[in-house]
Write an enzyme that holds these catalytic residues in place. Structure first.
Site, PDB file in Angstrom:
ATOM      1  N   HIS A  52       0.851  -1.206   0.000  1.00 30.15           N
ATOM      2  CA  HIS A  52       0.000   0.000   0.000  1.00 30.15           C
ATOM      3  C   HIS A  52       0.875   1.241   0.000  1.00 30.15           C
ATOM      4  CE1 HIS A  52       0.753  -0.457   4.308  1.00 30.15           C
ATOM      5  NE2 HIS A  52       0.253   0.741   4.547  1.00 30.15           N
ATOM      6  N   HIS A  54       1.441   3.983   1.897  1.00 27.18           N
ATOM      7  CA  HIS A  54       1.969   4.799   3.000  1.00 27.18           C
ATOM      8  C   HIS A  54       3.490   4.963   2.905  1.00 27.18           C
ATOM      9  CE1 HIS A  54      -1.832   4.148   5.668  1.00 27.18           C
ATOM     10  NE2 HIS A  54      -1.951   5.177   4.859  1.00 27.18           N
ATOM     11  N   ASP A  56       5.936   4.927   4.951  1.00 23.86           N
ATOM     12  CA  ASP A  56       6.837   3.980   5.630  1.00 23.86           C
ATOM     13  C   ASP A  56       6.892   2.636   4.908  1.00 23.86           C
ATOM     14  OD1 ASP A  56       4.104   3.709   6.680  1.00 23.86           O
ATOM     15  OD2 ASP A  56       4.934   2.221   8.066  1.00 23.86           O
ATOM     16  N   HIS A  57       6.163   2.515   3.790  1.00 24.60           N
ATOM     17  CA  HIS A  57       6.197   1.286   2.986  1.00 24.60           C
ATOM     18  C   HIS A  57       6.799   1.509   1.593  1.00 24.60           C
ATOM     19  CE1 HIS A  57       3.526  -1.097   5.759  1.00 24.60           C
ATOM     20  NE2 HIS A  57       3.440   0.136   6.237  1.00 24.60           N
ATOM     21  N   HIS A 108      -7.397  -0.768   5.663  1.00 27.49           N
ATOM     22  CA  HIS A 108      -6.369   0.160   6.158  1.00 27.49           C
ATOM     23  C   HIS A 108      -6.198   1.289   5.141  1.00 27.49           C
ATOM     24  CE1 HIS A 108      -2.677   1.472   8.130  1.00 27.49           C
ATOM     25  NE2 HIS A 108      -2.015   1.321   6.994  1.00 27.49           N
ATOM     26  N   ASP A 130      -0.089  -3.700   6.326  1.00 27.72           N
ATOM     27  CA  ASP A 130      -0.692  -3.182   7.559  1.00 27.72           C
ATOM     28  C   ASP A 130      -2.147  -3.610   7.706  1.00 27.72           C
ATOM     29  OD1 ASP A 130       1.703  -1.937   8.094  1.00 27.72           O
ATOM     30  OD2 ASP A 130       0.973   0.107   7.743  1.00 27.72           O
ATOM     31  N   HIS A 168       4.786  -4.385  10.912  1.00 28.37           N
ATOM     32  CA  HIS A 168       5.158  -3.664  12.142  1.00 28.37           C
ATOM     33  C   HIS A 168       5.282  -4.605  13.333  1.00 28.37           C
ATOM     34  CE1 HIS A 168       4.690   0.509  10.638  1.00 28.37           C
ATOM     35  NE2 HIS A 168       3.779  -0.022   9.840  1.00 28.37           N
TER      36      HIS A 168
HETATM   37 ZN   LIG Z   1       3.007   0.855   8.125  1.00 29.45          ZN
HETATM   38 ZN   LIG Z   2       0.023   1.760   6.459  1.00 26.45          ZN
END
Ligand SMILES: [Zn+2]
Ligand SMILES: [Zn+2]
Length: 256
Positions: A52, A54, A56-57, A108, A130, A168
């Protein structure tokens, strides 16, 4: 085949699979740990899988593509750093010679996908971003409780031996909440001790086993009579599966 969670930021894992020569990574939010691992082990990065959008990905995608020429694959319905191969539900992609099936798992984010391989090195493996965490699930940033419940139902129906590679290390904090929801769940209490021991030695609690998640993860258990009862105690109007799930998810959002 080797499966390694590369720690990134404060609690992310960038999952790396390699066969001693070629590697694939999932959700590289940061190129640094991946470049380091490639150099340390003399590996060539072949593919980057994204679940996805985001940051941090995907934060390391451009740098890794530029440095290695790796192909990038991601969800067709999300904005991923271009160019990338756009995947949708049911697509099959080959990673280091193994087939992975793409599953749409919105909730999410709106276009979140997961990657599942039924027999990777003898046992099944799932990269779920996530959506599903050990003892928890992702926050509903873009989707509805009904969408997330359906996505989790799909993931929960995979084989029990599936190694669940979440992005995570949230397990201990998720377990605190799970114990508030199901204080009498013996499997849960046993798993808490197991995970605390791992974290005390700075070991990851992941990958999780799907069969155990079905026994301890409150978000895979919202149809259990005891969970329905605590949800209705918090909100007597929670009648449907989706409403019960929404109450438990909101309780987690507010949980201190
Ligand atoms: Zn994440
Ligand atoms: Zn995420």
């Amino acid at each position: 085949m080797t499966l390694i969670p590369l720690p990134a930021f404060t609690d992310n894992y960038i999952w790396m699979l390699h066969d001693g020569r070629n590697a694939v990574v999932v959700d590289p939010g940061d190129a640094g740990p991946v470049m380091q691992a490639l150099t340390d082990s003399g590996l060539t990065l072949q593919s980057i899988l994204v679940t996805h959008h985001h940051p941090d990905h995907v934060g390391g995608v451009d740098a890794l593509r530029a440095a290695t020429g790796a192909r990038v694959l991601g969800p067709a319905r999300e904005r991923i750093p271009e160019p990338f191969e756009k995947l949708a539900d049911g697509d099959v992609v080959h990673v280091l010679g193994h087939p992975f099936t793409v599953m749409d798992v919105p909730g999410h984010t709106a276009g979140h996908i997961a990657y599942f391989s039924p027999a990777f090195d003898a046992s099944p493996i799932l990269f779920c971003g996530d959506t599903l965490f050990s003892a928890g699930c992702g926050r509903l940033f873009e989707g509805t409780p009904a969408q997330m419940l359906r996505s989790l139902d799909r993931l929960a129906s995979l084989p029990g031996a599936t190694r669940v590679c979440c992005t995570h290390e949230y397990t201990l904090s998720n377990l605190r909440f799970a114990c508030a929801v199901e204080p009498a769940n013996k499997d849960l209490l046993e798993y808490v001790g197991h995970c605390q021991a791992l974290r005390a030695q700075q070991q990851p609690t992941l990958p999780a086993r799907l069969a155990l998640e079905r026994l301890i993860n409150p978000f895979l258990r919202t149809r259990e009579a005891s969970i329905v009862a605590v949800a209705r105690a918090r909100d007597p109007a929670a009648m449907t599966d989706e409403q019960v799930f929404a109450v438990i998810r909101q309780w987690k959002n507010d949980f201190k």
